[in-house]
Design a protein around this motif. Structure first.
Motif, PDB file in Angstrom:
ATOM      1  N   ILE A 239       0.852  -1.179   0.000  1.00 18.77           N
ATOM      2  CA  ILE A 239       0.000   0.000   0.000  1.00 18.77           C
ATOM      3  C   ILE A 239       0.895   1.238   0.000  1.00 18.77           C
ATOM      4  O   ILE A 239       1.841   1.338   0.774  1.00 18.77           O
TER       5      ILE A 239
ATOM      6  N   LYS B 297      -0.903   3.911  -5.614  1.00 18.22           N
ATOM      7  CA  LYS B 297      -2.049   3.033  -5.860  1.00 18.22           C
ATOM      8  C   LYS B 297      -3.340   3.848  -5.841  1.00 18.22           C
ATOM      9  O   LYS B 297      -3.443   4.862  -5.147  1.00 18.22           O
TER      10      LYS B 297
ATOM     11  N   ARG C 114      -5.901   0.693  -2.663  1.00 16.85           N
ATOM     12  CA  ARG C 114      -5.432   0.847  -1.289  1.00 16.85           C
ATOM     13  C   ARG C 114      -6.439   0.277  -0.298  1.00 16.85           C
ATOM     14  O   ARG C 114      -6.074  -0.368   0.684  1.00 16.85           O
TER      15      ARG C 114
END
Length: 429
Positions: free
Chosen positions: A269, A273, A278
């Motif tokens: 994460i 992204k 996420r």
């Protein structure tokens, strides 16, 4: 003053009723309508400290809300933190009649606009998307009575100061402001002076609030040996759920893929992204579909998941303050946690900066040197005249010659939290 009865009912249904120091010191004056300048690290219960006074006011006033005119505005620096705050409002306000809207970028704005048109008591937003909607005429701040700025230092770090100034300029001058920040450098104090008038100041020591239940250690390692050491650590007993921090986004992706190929369920994460990606990563981690979350610092303050047993700094943070936020992902909701940092020879400066910030000594638990060509292990003797820096330097040189790792353990002292003798109320961390 007791909390609004439906709030008390919601809190009674939670597993943890013990108020935290930030809640004890800030909730009563906030309920009285006073401004709050709160300085405390993540994981100390700040979300409840800001949400409960707002919900208490909304519950007692029972006022209708017109379209696009929220009563309370909460600004957060990241999408993850905004979502976390919104979830907390839902949890605490589950037995109340109130409406909220969540506004952030990375997704379409149509549903957010619809929510605002229906009328909301609480608007929780990130600055970028909020400015977009404001410029389009979808938000009117004229009725805002409570303004909350959460993680103010992170807001400045991410370059949101111009956006923040534009938003604040549209707010009514007569309002209650709650200002929360993990640190109070000069720029933050100047910003607080603009937003707050004679606030109640609540400051908690980072050394007390973050390390009390966290066992911290530093392991010296060669850069090429990091992955093997990490895999070994993640495969050991007791590592149920771990967050691994890297310095770069690409590094997070590569590491997550390598761990996956090694049979360790992992996902990454970071800021590159999409919001949906996420959120999927966080949900997979929260639901135990993956056991390792590889993250960058931008996501550190938006990860509020109970049951994280380990935080591992695969790369030492450049900013020592980031270390505090990283390790704050464990030992939440009254649990204990373990934080391990991998330190290479070229990261010793970062280690010393962290040590100065924390005000804690790093002690060598042992410094065993394993010869490359067989034979019994031998222990390096450290003379009493050598300084702590000498010992670390000697350990790193030995590691470079012999390919070994050295383990330093931070000796944590238990700090007893101050018990308030003010009014009693039930809340959770």
């Amino acid at each position: 003053m007791d909390l609004f009865v439906p709030l008390q009912r919601a809190l009674a249904e939670q597993s943890n009723h013990q108020p935290t120091p930030i809640q004890i010191k800030s909730i009563p004056p906030a309920i009285e309508g006073l401004g709050i300048l709160g300085c405390a690290q993540t994981g100390t219960g700040k979300t409840a400290a800001l949400a409960l006074p707002i919900l208490d006011y909304i519950g007692r006033e029972q006022r209708p809300v017109p379209a696009n005119q929220p009563v309370a505005l909460v600004l957060a620096p990241t999408r993850e933190l905004a979502i976390q705050i919104a979830d907390s409002f839902c949890t605490y306000g589950k037995h109340m009649r109130f409406c909220q809207a969540l506004v952030y970028g990375g997704v379409g704005q149509a549903e957010q606009i619809k929510a605002l048109r229906r009328g909301v008591h609480v608007l929780i937003a990130t600055p970028g998307r909020l400015l977009d909607l404001m410029d389009q005429g979808h938000v009117d701040f004229s009725d805002v009575e409570i303004f909350v700025l959460d993680e103010a230092d992170r807001m400045l770090d991410m370059g949101f100061m111009p956006s923040l100034n534009r938003i604040v300029a549209e707010l009514p001058r007569q309002r209650q402001s709650l200002f929360f920040s993990a640190t109070l450098p000069l720029k933050i104090r100047e910003l607080a002076a603009k937003l707050l008038f004679n606030p109640v100041s609540v400051t908690l020591s980072s050394k007390t609030t973050t390390v009390e239940r966290i066992e911290q250690s530093v392991r010296f390692v060669r850069r090429e040996s990091k992955l093997a050491l990490l895999s070994e650590l993640l495969s050991s007993d007791g590592v149920d759920r771990a967050i691994v921090f890297t310095r770069t986004k690409h590094g997070a992706n590569r590491l997550a893929n390598k761990l996956d190929r090694a049979g360790i369920r992992a996902t990454a994460i970071h800021g590159n992204k999409t919001q949906n990606a996420r959120q999927r990563a966080l949900n997979a981690f929260r639901d135990n579909r993956v056991t390792v979350l590889v993250a960058t610092d931008v996501a550190a303050r938006g990860i509020d998941i109970d049951g994280v047993t380990h935080v591992i700094n695969y790369d030492m943070p450049v900013d020592p303050e980031s270390y505090v936020h990283r390790i704050g992902r464990t030992a939440r909701a009254g649990a204990n946690g373990i934080a391990v940092s991998f330190c290479t020879a070229d990261e010793m400066g970062e280690l010393r900066d962290i040590e100065r910030l924390m005000g804690a000594n790093l002690e060598i638990e042992n410094a065993e040197v394993r010869p490359q060509s067989g034979g019994p292990e031998r222990k390096k003797q450290v003379g009493p005249h050598e300084t702590k820096r000498d010992r670390r330097s000697a350990a790193l040189k030995s590691q470079s010659r012999n390919g070994t790792q050295h383990r330093f353990r931070r000796v944590n002292k238990k700090h007893e939290l101050a018990r308030a003798n003010s009014r009693q109320f039930s809340t959770i961390a």
